[in-house]
Scaffold this motif. Structure first.
Motif: not given
Length: 95
Positions: A18-46
């Motif tokens: 489950d990729y629980d991401l902040p709104p795209r315009d939130a300051v923390e979005f880039p860090a959360a998106a980077a973590k989500a993409l790497l977590a997805g790759a780790r889980a085989g769900d890019t």
């Protein structure tokens, strides 16, 4: 989209992370998106992570965040995360 990390045997969507991401315009979005993409790759769900973030694997705008994750992975000796971060950076042209 890179097929390098696509795991077609990842199972149905209800078994994927489950990729629980902040709104795209939130300051923390880039860090959360980077973590989500790497977590997805780790889980085989890019693909699922790309869908959730709206960003493709290797997005150049996430290079600073992925470099920070890489540094932490090296400190933590998380070899798999380090490998994924390095692959992301190569895909972004920012290695």
């Amino acid at each position: 989209m890179s097929r390098a990390f696509v795991n077609e045997d990842a199972g149905p969507p209800e078994q994927r992370p489950d990729y629980d991401l902040p709104p795209r315009d939130a300051v923390e979005f880039p860090a959360a998106a980077a973590k989500a993409l790497l977590a997805g790759a780790r889980a085989g769900d890019t693909v699922g992570a790309e869908d959730a973030t709206g960003l493709p694997w290797g997005s150049p705008e996430l290079v600073p965040e992925v470099r920070l994750i890489l540094a932490q992975a090296q400190t933590d000796r998380d070899d798999r995360l380090e490998q994924l971060a390095e692959r992301f950076l190569r895909a972004a042209g920012g290695s």
